[in-house]
Write an enzyme that holds these catalytic residues in place. Structure first.
Site, PDB file in Angstrom:
ATOM      1  N   HIS A 137       0.843  -1.199   0.000  1.00  0.00           N
ATOM      2  CA  HIS A 137       0.000   0.000   0.000  1.00  0.00           C
ATOM      3  C   HIS A 137       0.880   1.253   0.000  1.00  0.00           C
ATOM      4  CE1 HIS A 137      -3.111   2.837   1.193  1.00  0.00           C
ATOM      5  NE2 HIS A 137      -4.020   1.892   1.018  1.00  0.00           N
ATOM      6  N   GLY A 172       5.192  21.590  11.219  1.00  0.00           N
ATOM      7  CA  GLY A 172       6.380  20.804  11.518  1.00  0.00           C
ATOM      8  C   GLY A 172       7.537  21.142  10.594  1.00  0.00           C
ATOM      9  N   LYS A 179      11.446  18.545   6.792  1.00  0.00           N
ATOM     10  CA  LYS A 179      12.479  17.503   6.844  1.00  0.00           C
ATOM     11  C   LYS A 179      11.799  16.250   7.395  1.00  0.00           C
ATOM     12  CE  LYS A 179      17.152  17.121   8.967  1.00  0.00           C
ATOM     13  NZ  LYS A 179      17.328  15.801   8.489  1.00  0.00           N
ATOM     14  N   HIS A 194      10.959  13.090   9.483  1.00  0.00           N
ATOM     15  CA  HIS A 194      11.333  12.555  10.792  1.00  0.00           C
ATOM     16  C   HIS A 194      12.183  11.309  10.521  1.00  0.00           C
ATOM     17  CE1 HIS A 194      10.861  10.289  14.555  1.00  0.00           C
ATOM     18  NE2 HIS A 194      10.536  11.437  15.135  1.00  0.00           N
ATOM     19  N   PRO A 195      13.324  11.151  11.219  1.00  0.00           N
ATOM     20  CA  PRO A 195      14.273  10.087  10.857  1.00  0.00           C
ATOM     21  C   PRO A 195      13.680   8.679  10.881  1.00  0.00           C
ATOM     22  CG  PRO A 195      14.828  11.116  12.982  1.00  0.00           C
ATOM     23  CD  PRO A 195      13.805  11.981  12.329  1.00  0.00           C
ATOM     24  N   GLY A 227       8.948   9.409   9.327  1.00  0.00           N
ATOM     25  CA  GLY A 227       8.592   9.965   8.027  1.00  0.00           C
ATOM     26  C   GLY A 227       7.703  11.181   8.119  1.00  0.00           C
TER      27      GLY A 227
END
Lengths: 301, 301
Positions: free
Chosen positions: A82, A166, A169, A171-172, A175
């Site tokens: 998905h 936010g 970039k 989020h490590p 996402g």
């Protein structure tokens, strides 16, 4: 009667049940929130959780779930069929009773801002919560274009992919997340007492939006061979615009033209009370009816 | 979905608001009980309180109210136009959702026994809770014959007037109380687009039980002169036996015979959800529908 909103977040985990359970726990830890459904799909590697409650409660539960998912799901390692772009992929708010689409859009903005600031996850507003700056984001597929991997490459440089809240970039681990507002979806089928599949297909084509029929109606014709009947299977994506009563009456009219009888109809899953009461109200020509005349509604005060 | 019962006790006080308020306080002091309505009639010198909740909660609230009324109302001093025999005159339990008439009859027996033993008030079971020993007590007017003053003279000596629970002797202040079970009453009117009152009267006569029409239907024809229409005004006293959908369709048929149009219909006050959804279910030929498909019902778990 209470003000009720539904929330149906999708998470990028459909295999490890213990992770899904932890996310659900974080949702139902909020008093006043009721879990309606949970579905995990291992192939999609995705879980869909449905819950309802008062707006502030639902917002808190959604925040808890997004936070928990960001701790437990690593998008760098995620694979699934998905399309997806985040640990919490999408969070829609849906007006159910005593609330409007505007309430849901406002709640989406509030939740998006909170997630962006507190968790550092980039948030894209979609559906009826899409901002005037990015109206194309009404369409979720525009927001999710390129999925996690593709968005990661462009989010810092492409102004058209700038998040509404936010950091610009990824989020490590978690996402990015889409937060939005939409109407509830009603799954409704009408069964015709004939084996002629062409009739069901023609009716489906006549009533569905993409072929010039009713707005917010998706429809297909199916053969139900073991019962010797055919079915017009529908999704009504905005019942305030096109209702169960409206599509039933049109199908009834089209059947009469073809001398075919409606055998029965069926509601799949849940639907809001007003979407079901509307047929009674219209058929009985009930004047000045309001939902507070439903005795049970006083239990929800 | 919760198991819900309605209770509509009648008290022999319609003038002193402070006494009515104390009785109401004793009812709503039970957590989970919801007050729906309160009506005091000074001429009848009588108050009618309506509340709902789960069976055990409703029973507790009813007991509290009977106890409070026995402390505050003295039948030796009571005068009023409405027939009555006790401080708490009558306590009906009514099945609303997830409960049956049998549940209500059982609750009436339990409450009757508790009042008889703890408060020393003679209790007569009536309506669907009437005992097999006294089947004539289905009819409340049989139970209340002679009212407070008349019953006081015969209760100790006439075997046909022996209470089902409690002493065979009037409570010195509170008299006697009838406790029973009945269906909810639905007040429903259909307005016809004509000034010919005869048509409304003829239709009312055709559909009402006492003239050979539908069971549990009371009906009268009225002239609504300021609107230039006539009205068939109904009470449906058992909607499971004769429903809104049934009477509407029959009135529609009779109107078509007379070439008269139904302008509109109206529900007065409250009605149970299933009595309203039935029209949708029948008109749409909905198969395997159940009330748990109403999304909001999950809020009442």
């Amino acid at each position: 009667m209470s003000r009720i909103i539904e929330c149906v977040p999708n998470f990028s985990e459909g295999q490890r049940q213990e992770i899904i359970d932890e996310i659900i726990s974080s949702i139902i830890s909020v008093e006043g929130v009721t879990l309606l459904d949970k579905e995990a799909d291992p192939d999609h590697n995705r879980a869909v959780i449905t819950f309802i409650g008062e707006p502030e409660k639902v917002k808190q539960a959604a925040f808890n779930a997004v936070e928990k998912a960001s701790e437990l799901i690593d998008m760098e390692k995620h694979k699934g069929e998905h399309p997806r772009m985040g640990a919490t992929d999408v969070v829609p708010f849906i007006p159910i009773s005593g609330t409007t689409m505007e309430d849901c859009a406002k709640l989406a903005h509030e939740l998006g801002k909170e997630i962006g600031e507190k968790l550092g996850i980039p948030i894209f507003l979609y559906g009826e919560a899409a901002s005037s700056e990015f109206p194309e984001r009404k369409n979720l597929s525009v927001v999710r274009k390129g999925q996690y991997e593709g968005l990661k490459k462009v989010i810092e440089t492409d102004p058209s992919r700038k998040p509404d809240y936010g950091p610009s970039k990824m989020h490590p681990r978690a996402g990015a997340t889409a937060v939005g507002a939409r109407m509830p979806l009603i799954a409704y089928n009408v069964n015709l007492n004939t084996t002629d599949l062409k009739i069901a297909k023609t009716i489906a084509k006549t009533i569905r939006e993409k072929d010039g029929g009713f707005p917010f109606v998706k429809a297909m014709g199916f053969d139900i061979q073991d019962k010797g009947i055919v079915q017009v299977s529908m999704n009504l994506t905005n019942y305030l615009e096109t209702s169960i009563y409206t599509v039933f009456n049109e199908i009834k009219r089209l059947c009469e033209e073809q001398n075919v009888e409606i055998l029965e109809s069926e509601l799949i899953g849940l639907a809001p009370m007003d979407s079901l009461l509307e047929t009674s109200i219209k058929y009985l020509k009930l004047k000045t009816f309001n939902v507070n005349q439903v005795l049970e509604n006083h239990l929800m005060d």
